[in-house]
Design an enzyme around this catalytic site. Sequence first.
Site, mmCIF file in Angstrom:
data_model
loop_
_atom_site.group_PDB
_atom_site.id
_atom_site.type_symbol
_atom_site.label_atom_id
_atom_site.label_comp_id
_atom_site.label_asym_id
_atom_site.label_seq_id
_atom_site.Cartn_x
_atom_site.Cartn_y
_atom_site.Cartn_z
ATOM 1 C CG HIS A 27 -1.829 1.102 1.373
ATOM 2 N ND1 HIS A 27 -1.682 2.075 2.337
ATOM 3 C CD2 HIS A 27 -2.923 1.434 0.651
ATOM 4 C CE1 HIS A 27 -2.671 2.949 2.217
ATOM 5 N NE2 HIS A 27 -3.437 2.588 1.202
ATOM 6 C CD GLU A 54 -2.682 1.969 -3.306
ATOM 7 O OE1 GLU A 54 -1.989 2.270 -2.319
ATOM 8 O OE2 GLU A 54 -3.889 2.238 -3.385
ATOM 9 C CG ASP A 56 -3.075 6.085 -3.846
ATOM 10 O OD1 ASP A 56 -4.037 5.362 -4.133
ATOM 11 O OD2 ASP A 56 -2.516 6.069 -2.731
ATOM 12 C CG HIS A 69 -3.361 9.141 -0.610
ATOM 13 N ND1 HIS A 69 -4.098 10.030 0.130
ATOM 14 C CD2 HIS A 69 -4.061 7.989 -0.614
ATOM 15 C CE1 HIS A 69 -5.202 9.441 0.573
ATOM 16 N NE2 HIS A 69 -5.202 8.188 0.130
ATOM 17 C CD GLU A 158 -7.495 4.939 -4.954
ATOM 18 O OE1 GLU A 158 -6.710 4.417 -4.139
ATOM 19 O OE2 GLU A 158 -8.479 5.622 -4.628
HETATM 20 O O1 G3P Z 1 -6.671 1.726 -2.730
HETATM 21 C C1 G3P Z 1 -6.905 1.029 -1.569
HETATM 22 C C2 G3P Z 1 -6.718 2.004 -0.483
HETATM 23 O O2 G3P Z 1 -5.461 2.559 -0.719
HETATM 24 C C3 G3P Z 1 -7.778 3.071 -0.531
HETATM 25 O O3 G3P Z 1 -7.545 4.043 0.367
HETATM 26 O O4 G3P Z 1 -7.060 6.390 0.772
HETATM 27 O O5 G3P Z 1 -5.262 4.710 1.023
HETATM 28 O O6 G3P Z 1 -6.078 5.332 -1.221
HETATM 29 P P1 G3P Z 1 -6.428 5.171 0.216
HETATM 30 CA CA CA Z 2 -5.139 3.819 -2.741
#
Ligand code: G3P
Ligand code: CA
Length: 313
Positions: A27, A54, A56, A69, A158
């Site tokens: 993450h 991941e 963002d 993010h 994302e």
């Molecule tokens: O994408 C899964 C999780 O990361 C969603 O929450 O706010 O950390 O992007 P956030």
């Molecule tokens: Ca995310």
Amino acid sequence: MSRLIMALAVWLVASNALAAGTLVIAHRGASGYLPEHTQPAVAMAYAQGADYIEQDVVLTKDDVPIVLHDLTLDATTDVAEVFPGRARDDGKHYAIDFTLDEIRQLRVGERRRGDGPAFEGRFPDGVNILRVPTLAEEIELIQGLNQSTGGDVGIYVELKHPDFHAAEGRSFPASVLQILYAYGYRGADDRVFLQCFDEGTLRFLKDHTEIRLVQLVEDKNLTAERAQAIASYAQGVGPWIAHLTDRPEFVVAAQEAGLEVHPYTFRADALPRGMKSYRALLDRFIRNMKVNGVFTDHPDLTRRYVDSLGATR
Ligand code: G3P
Ligand code: CA
């Protein structure tokens, strides 16, 4: 050994083998150890055995997808010092108001409170070596490591706040797909997921790409009907762990609808209330509920746990 004990032993081995295939999704990189979404955090997540890492993503002023993010740069960079007078009326510095060249001048550090929580005791402040990467740079790092190590780690992208980007007149999904296609991520068999909280964006993507899609869910509506609806346009669902704790039956309902279940976010230094240890948290979601993957700030601990369940990946 009695037949009952034998049957139980077979069930346990099969059950653990299933759980041992659970995806470890880093993450924001190994964000429990290094400032989120930085290249060292990505390399560390890779070395710690993540299956996917991941990203963002938001856009810059010159339409470059960067890995960040928040829509704003305030919580993770020194933008206010480097570019005084460039905040909007709400006092925040939006990435979309800065060119990539400008964003490259910023120093990245551990998160202060922004669109998400901050965590005590993580990476120290005041280190001048970290920058905001572009999506392309992050892919090049992961693909380079795949080549040099013989690995096959995937990306998990994302799209952040599509409505905001649309209001700014941007073709956000198209800008992201262009980068993914340029680096060879095109189909359902490629090591890539596209995730979003916005259903309309995912429905748009369904009609424009074969890449697997994941509906992120932050509300409590975790029903079989919701799972079936999501399965009409996506291949996976990502609920918040606190809501899934209240609705464990959703995992089976979603899997029966054909969805993978990838809840977020597993943090060893921020356990849900009442949870005694990180291992207990993983036991509940991976061994008992049998989710298909977990977003985690601590890929090493999660990798070790999944591997301890005993199957080869
Ligand atoms: O994408 C899964 C999780 O990361 C969603 O929450 O706010 O950390 O992007 P956030
Ligand atoms: Ca995310």
